[in-house]
Each structure stands twice: as C-alpha cells, then as structure tokens.
Design a protein around this motif. Structure first.
Motif, PDB file in Angstrom:
ATOM      1  N   VAL A  76      58.310  42.861  31.289  1.00 27.41           N
ATOM      2  CA  VAL A  76      58.405  41.456  30.914  1.00 27.41           C
ATOM      3  C   VAL A  76      57.003  40.861  31.013  1.00 27.41           C
ATOM      4  O   VAL A  76      56.153  41.361  31.750  1.00 27.41           O
ATOM      5  N   THR A  77      56.797  39.816  30.262  1.00 23.63           N
ATOM      6  CA  THR A  77      55.520  39.119  30.350  1.00 23.63           C
ATOM      7  C   THR A  77      55.790  37.694  30.785  1.00 23.63           C
ATOM      8  O   THR A  77      56.866  37.145  30.522  1.00 23.63           O
ATOM      9  N   PHE A  78      54.834  37.122  31.463  1.00 20.07           N
ATOM     10  CA  PHE A  78      54.952  35.749  31.933  1.00 20.07           C
ATOM     11  C   PHE A  78      53.564  35.179  32.079  1.00 20.07           C
ATOM     12  O   PHE A  78      52.570  35.911  32.057  1.00 20.07           O
ATOM     13  N   GLN A  79      53.506  33.879  32.250  1.00 19.55           N
ATOM     14  CA  GLN A  79      52.223  33.218  32.430  1.00 19.55           C
ATOM     15  C   GLN A  79      52.208  32.460  33.742  1.00 19.55           C
ATOM     16  O   GLN A  79      53.227  31.913  34.158  1.00 19.55           O
ATOM     17  N   VAL A  80      51.053  32.456  34.375  1.00 18.31           N
ATOM     18  CA  VAL A  80      50.806  31.665  35.570  1.00 18.31           C
ATOM     19  C   VAL A  80      49.476  30.947  35.371  1.00 18.31           C
ATOM     20  O   VAL A  80      48.676  31.326  34.516  1.00 18.31           O
ATOM     21  N   LEU A  81      49.252  29.921  36.154  1.00 14.31           N
ATOM     22  CA  LEU A  81      48.000  29.185  36.059  1.00 14.31           C
ATOM     23  C   LEU A  81      46.845  30.023  36.599  1.00 14.31           C
ATOM     24  O   LEU A  81      47.007  30.771  37.564  1.00 14.31           O
ATOM     25  N   LYS A  82      45.685  29.848  35.999  1.00 10.28           N
ATOM     26  CA  LYS A  82      44.476  30.416  36.583  1.00 10.28           C
ATOM     27  C   LYS A  82      44.195  29.645  37.864  1.00 10.28           C
ATOM     28  O   LYS A  82      44.512  28.459  37.972  1.00 10.28           O
ATOM     29  N   PRO A  83      43.582  30.296  38.850  1.00  8.76           N
ATOM     30  CA  PRO A  83      43.299  29.598  40.112  1.00  8.76           C
ATOM     31  C   PRO A  83      42.488  28.312  39.922  1.00  8.76           C
ATOM     32  O   PRO A  83      42.732  27.326  40.619  1.00  8.76           O
ATOM     33  N   GLU A  84      41.562  28.318  38.991  1.00 11.42           N
ATOM     34  CA  GLU A  84      40.741  27.126  38.755  1.00 11.42           C
ATOM     35  C   GLU A  84      41.583  25.952  38.253  1.00 11.42           C
ATOM     36  O   GLU A  84      41.326  24.801  38.611  1.00 11.42           O
ATOM     37  N   VAL A  85      42.578  26.241  37.437  1.00 15.21           N
ATOM     38  CA  VAL A  85      43.459  25.190  36.910  1.00 15.21           C
ATOM     39  C   VAL A  85      44.374  24.690  38.029  1.00 15.21           C
ATOM     40  O   VAL A  85      44.600  23.482  38.165  1.00 15.21           O
ATOM     41  N   ALA A  86      44.883  25.603  38.836  1.00  8.61           N
ATOM     42  CA  ALA A  86      45.724  25.212  39.972  1.00  8.61           C
ATOM     43  C   ALA A  86      44.935  24.316  40.932  1.00  8.61           C
ATOM     44  O   ALA A  86      45.446  23.291  41.398  1.00  8.61           O
ATOM     45  N   GLY A  97      48.243  16.238  51.693  1.00  4.72           N
ATOM     46  CA  GLY A  97      47.962  17.635  51.415  1.00  4.72           C
ATOM     47  C   GLY A  97      48.694  18.014  50.150  1.00  4.72           C
ATOM     48  O   GLY A  97      49.779  17.495  49.871  1.00  4.72           O
ATOM     49  N   VAL A  98      48.102  18.895  49.355  1.00  2.82           N
ATOM     50  CA  VAL A  98      48.697  19.310  48.077  1.00  2.82           C
ATOM     51  C   VAL A  98      48.651  20.831  47.993  1.00  2.82           C
ATOM     52  O   VAL A  98      47.609  21.443  48.223  1.00  2.82           O
ATOM     53  N   MET A  99      49.789  21.418  47.642  1.00  2.00           N
ATOM     54  CA  MET A  99      49.884  22.862  47.447  1.00  2.00           C
ATOM     55  C   MET A  99      50.343  23.124  46.020  1.00  2.00           C
ATOM     56  O   MET A  99      51.282  22.493  45.539  1.00  2.00           O
ATOM     57  N   VAL A 100      49.689  24.064  45.365  1.00  2.00           N
ATOM     58  CA  VAL A 100      50.143  24.574  44.072  1.00  2.00           C
ATOM     59  C   VAL A 100      50.531  26.026  44.297  1.00  2.00           C
ATOM     60  O   VAL A 100      49.755  26.802  44.867  1.00  2.00           O
ATOM     61  N   VAL A 101      51.739  26.370  43.873  1.00  2.00           N
ATOM     62  CA  VAL A 101      52.237  27.747  43.978  1.00  2.00           C
ATOM     63  C   VAL A 101      52.420  28.298  42.573  1.00  2.00           C
ATOM     64  O   VAL A 101      52.593  27.544  41.611  1.00  2.00           O
ATOM     65  N   ASP A 102      52.398  29.622  42.455  1.00  2.00           N
ATOM     66  CA  ASP A 102      52.659  30.222  41.147  1.00  2.00           C
ATOM     67  C   ASP A 102      54.164  30.195  40.875  1.00  2.00           C
ATOM     68  O   ASP A 102      54.944  29.690  41.691  1.00  2.00           O
ATOM     69  N   ARG A 103      54.570  30.734  39.771  1.00  2.00           N
ATOM     70  CA  ARG A 103      55.981  30.690  39.368  1.00  2.00           C
ATOM     71  C   ARG A 103      56.899  31.441  40.330  1.00  2.00           C
ATOM     72  O   ARG A 103      58.110  31.283  40.305  1.00  2.00           O
ATOM     73  N   PHE A 104      56.320  32.265  41.208  1.00  2.00           N
ATOM     74  CA  PHE A 104      57.093  33.021  42.182  1.00  2.00           C
ATOM     75  C   PHE A 104      57.085  32.362  43.559  1.00  2.00           C
ATOM     76  O   PHE A 104      57.638  32.902  44.508  1.00  2.00           O
ATOM     77  N   VAL A 106      55.398  27.730  34.990  1.00  2.00           N
ATOM     78  CA  VAL A 106      54.159  28.450  35.264  1.00  2.00           C
ATOM     79  C   VAL A 106      53.669  28.222  36.689  1.00  2.00           C
ATOM     80  O   VAL A 106      52.819  28.961  37.180  1.00  2.00           O
ATOM     81  N   ALA A 107      54.185  27.184  37.349  1.00  2.00           N
ATOM     82  CA  ALA A 107      53.744  26.859  38.708  1.00  2.00           C
ATOM     83  C   ALA A 107      54.625  25.748  39.266  1.00  2.00           C
ATOM     84  O   ALA A 107      55.478  25.187  38.576  1.00  2.00           O
ATOM     85  N   GLY A 108      54.349  25.427  40.515  1.00  2.00           N
ATOM     86  CA  GLY A 108      54.958  24.272  41.170  1.00  2.00           C
ATOM     87  C   GLY A 108      53.888  23.564  41.969  1.00  2.00           C
ATOM     88  O   GLY A 108      52.913  24.194  42.399  1.00  2.00           O
ATOM     89  N   ILE A 109      54.055  22.266  42.153  1.00  2.00           N
ATOM     90  CA  ILE A 109      53.101  21.488  42.932  1.00  2.00           C
ATOM     91  C   ILE A 109      53.874  20.674  43.963  1.00  2.00           C
ATOM     92  O   ILE A 109      54.927  20.114  43.653  1.00  2.00           O
TER      93      ILE A 109
END
Length: 166
Positions: free
Chosen positions: A27-37, A56-63, A135-138
C-alpha cells in the motif's frame, strides 16, 4: 427477476475498480515531511502566543507517531503529554477531539472510549488531511479552554494548507 439482474450487474461494475486497485502486495500513503510538520507546530504556537496563551504543540504522523513538538517558554509541564495524546486521538479516531468529547460524554453510546488509557477526548486535536486522506494530526495544549486549543491547531493547519493541497 429482471431488476435483480440489473442490480447484480451494477454492483459488479462498481466493485470491479475496487478489486483492481487491490492487486499488489503493498500500500502507499503520504505523511508530512518533518519540515512541514514543524512549520504547522510553530504556526499553531504563534497563533496561541498572539492571543496571550503559552502552549505546547505536537504533530504526529498518520500512525500517531510524533513528528514535531514545540513548547512555548512558559507553557505548563503537562502540555507535552496532553498535546501528544490529543494529536494521537485525532488520527486514531479520525475526528477532531472536541467532537469526540461530545460523542464520548457520559451516557453516550461511545462513552467507553474514555475508559481507555491513551485517548484524550478534549478539544485541541485535529486531523490534517490532504486529498481526502489523513496525513497527520496536530494537538495543542495550554490555552485556557479546549476550544481555544482547537483554534490554534487550526491556525497550524492553515499555515501549511498551500503545501498540502494538491
């Protein structure tokens, strides 16, 4: 009998593209690049800072795995854990945590979710989507209310929207 054949034919035609897409082993999926996160996290923090809140702010990937975290200088000790859990909850349940709080309120059908150890059904966690896919969560923590945390999280998403809109 004839309507049954038409329904069967329509169902098989609609199912064919779905089956054709599932022929490979990967399967293919997309996640944010660290710089974008990181840019989303900083924008969310700055939005809260302008309103007078230390967060405080956390960005996590789709997992649900952390990609970026930023904490303003006077934010409370709790913000790392709560921001992480809000972001994790948003991607895990595929919904914003303010809505999840309402869906899991005492007496509601999904109230049992609050008995689990990881989910945090408290506003401030949002899903980041691109082309209809997560693609992520914030998650934001530290503003004087969960609705304000959610506003700052949205500002973080808005800051990267041009980068993730295809």
């Amino acid at each position: 009998m004839k309507p049954f054949k038409i329904i069967t034919l329509c169902a098989s035609l609609l199912a064919a593209p779905a089956l054709a897409q599932d022929e490979g082993a990967f399967v293919t999926f997309q996640v944010l690049k660290p710089e974008v996160a990181q840019r989303a996290a900083v924008a969310a923090m700055e939005s809260c800072r302008e309103a007078g809140y230390q967060v405080g702010v956390m960005v996590v990937d789709r997992f649900g795995l952390p990609q970026a975290f930023i904490r303003d200088r006077y934010a409370g000790l709790h913000v790392f854990e709560t921001a992480r859990r809000k972001a994790w909850t948003a991607v895990s349940f595929r919904t914003d945590t303010l809505s999840l709080g309402e869906l899991t309120a005492p007496g509601e059908m999904m109230a049992g979710i609050r008995e689990l150890s990881e989910p945090l059904a408290l506003g401030g966690g949002l899903v980041i989507e691109a082309s209809g896919s997560i693609v992520a969560g914030i998650g934001v923590s530290g503003a004087p209310g969960p609705d304000l945390d959610a506003q700052c999280a949205q500002a973080g998403i808005d800051a990267i929207m041009d980068d993730i809109a295809f």
